[in-house]
Design a protein around this motif. Structure first.
Motif, PDB file in Angstrom:
ATOM      1  N   ALA A   1       0.854  -1.192   0.000  1.00  0.00           N
ATOM      2  CA  ALA A   1       0.000   0.000   0.000  1.00  0.00           C
ATOM      3  C   ALA A   1       0.883   1.234   0.000  1.00  0.00           C
ATOM      4  O   ALA A   1       2.021   1.215   0.483  1.00  0.00           O
ATOM      5  N   THR A   2       0.366   2.320  -0.561  1.00  0.00           N
ATOM      6  CA  THR A   2       1.069   3.589  -0.483  1.00  0.00           C
ATOM      7  C   THR A   2       0.988   4.117   0.944  1.00  0.00           C
ATOM      8  O   THR A   2       0.211   3.628   1.768  1.00  0.00           O
ATOM      9  N   ARG A   3       1.771   5.152   1.235  1.00  0.00           N
ATOM     10  CA  ARG A   3       1.776   5.702   2.585  1.00  0.00           C
ATOM     11  C   ARG A   3       0.455   6.364   2.952  1.00  0.00           C
ATOM     12  O   ARG A   3       0.195   6.615   4.126  1.00  0.00           O
ATOM     13  N   VAL A   4      -0.379   6.631   1.958  1.00  0.00           N
ATOM     14  CA  VAL A   4      -1.708   7.175   2.248  1.00  0.00           C
ATOM     15  C   VAL A   4      -2.491   6.206   3.118  1.00  0.00           C
ATOM     16  O   VAL A   4      -3.224   6.615   4.037  1.00  0.00           O
ATOM     17  N   TYR A   5      -2.343   4.905   2.846  1.00  0.00           N
ATOM     18  CA  TYR A   5      -3.093   3.881   3.579  1.00  0.00           C
ATOM     19  C   TYR A   5      -2.231   3.084   4.546  1.00  0.00           C
ATOM     20  O   TYR A   5      -2.777   2.423   5.438  1.00  0.00           O
ATOM     21  N   ASP A   6      -0.921   3.129   4.384  1.00  0.00           N
ATOM     22  CA  ASP A   6      -0.027   2.365   5.254  1.00  0.00           C
ATOM     23  C   ASP A   6       0.221   3.136   6.547  1.00  0.00           C
ATOM     24  O   ASP A   6       1.329   3.607   6.826  1.00  0.00           O
TER      25      ASP A   6
ATOM     26  N   PRO B   1     -12.320  13.750   0.441  1.00  0.00           N
ATOM     27  CA  PRO B   1     -13.389  14.721   0.234  1.00  0.00           C
ATOM     28  C   PRO B   1     -13.553  15.127  -1.225  1.00  0.00           C
ATOM     29  O   PRO B   1     -14.580  15.690  -1.607  1.00  0.00           O
ATOM     30  N   ALA B   2     -12.536  14.858  -2.039  1.00  0.00           N
ATOM     31  CA  ALA B   2     -12.574  15.187  -3.463  1.00  0.00           C
ATOM     32  C   ALA B   2     -11.544  14.318  -4.172  1.00  0.00           C
ATOM     33  O   ALA B   2     -10.574  13.864  -3.551  1.00  0.00           O
ATOM     34  N   PRO B   3     -11.725  14.052  -5.473  1.00  0.00           N
ATOM     35  CA  PRO B   3     -10.748  13.236  -6.204  1.00  0.00           C
ATOM     36  C   PRO B   3      -9.337  13.811  -6.090  1.00  0.00           C
ATOM     37  O   PRO B   3      -9.127  15.010  -6.277  1.00  0.00           O
ATOM     38  N   GLY B   4      -8.390  12.959  -5.766  1.00  0.00           N
ATOM     39  CA  GLY B   4      -7.006  13.381  -5.662  1.00  0.00           C
ATOM     40  C   GLY B   4      -6.651  14.075  -4.365  1.00  0.00           C
ATOM     41  O   GLY B   4      -5.513  14.515  -4.180  1.00  0.00           O
ATOM     42  N   ARG B   5      -7.572  14.172  -3.433  1.00  0.00           N
ATOM     43  CA  ARG B   5      -7.330  14.859  -2.166  1.00  0.00           C
ATOM     44  C   ARG B   5      -7.595  13.896  -1.014  1.00  0.00           C
ATOM     45  O   ARG B   5      -8.632  13.247  -0.975  1.00  0.00           O
TER      46      ARG B   5
END
Length: 203
Positions: free
Chosen positions: A59-64, A72-76
């Motif tokens: 997983a990327t660090r966004v989820y790890d 709240p919005a695409p890409g954010r």
């Protein structure tokens, strides 16, 4: 003299009480959520004659992280306030996946690399999404997992993406967790059932 000492003692006691009263209260601890194994009633069956190791999910660090991702919005990406995962999200997912296989009872030898260093088949997973999508009051827990079943030596027998989403009635931590619990219940059952079918075909 005694009156003077009593006055001094009373003033000191009042001073201490004043000091205690202005101290900030400790914030209540955040609730910490787990990913629970799925209900295996629909995937129980005969014992299968092969072993399976489940690699650490990627997983990327966004989820790890222990933080619960919010989109709240695409890409954010933001993170949910007031609650978090009990461990890194990929680790919780792997544990729930192993336990779902174990509870189904069809593979005697199944586990992570620490439990089973070598096995007939290897299940690799990539966490593409694991977030709460927020859109004008329409909150949904969204999970996307890409899975590959291989021999661990570069030969991939099957690959598939698993997607699921469930509505959350609010962004309160308990409601968000309930939505994720529904999503993972669906994802885990589909992934385990698919692994059984493709594993048998590969063997």
């Amino acid at each position: 003299m005694r009156l003077f000492l009593r006055l001094i003692g009373g003033m000191a006691a009042l001073s201490l009480m004043g000091c205690v009263s202005v101290l900030p209260e400790a914030a209540p601890p955040k609730p910490r959520f787990h990913i629970t194994p799925a209900n295996v009633s629909t995937i129980e069956g005969d014992t299968l004659a092969w072993s399976l190791v489940i690699d650490d999910p990627r997983a990327t660090r966004v989820y790890d992280t222990v933080r619960i991702a919010v989109t709240p919005a695409p890409g954010r990406t933001e993170y949910l306030g007031g609650a978090e995962w009990a461990d890194r999200a990929p680790r919780l997912f792997q544990t729930a996946l192993v336990q779902t296989f174990e509870d189904a009872g069809r593979i005697i030898a199944v586990g992570d690399r620490n439990a089973i260093p070598v096995a007939d088949l290897v299940l690799q997973t990539d966490i593409r999404r694991m977030d709460l999508a927020v859109n004008a009051g329409n909150e949904q827990a969204v999970v996307s997992i890409y899975a590959r079943l291989s021999d661990g030596k570069g030969n991939v027998f099957a690959a598939k993406r698993f997607d699921a989403r469930a509505a959350a009635i609010s962004t309160k931590p308990a409601d968000v967790y309930a939505a994720f619990d529904n999503v993972f219940g669906e994802i885990l059952v589909d992934l385990v059932r698919w692994s059984y079918e493709e594993g048998n075909a590969a063997q």
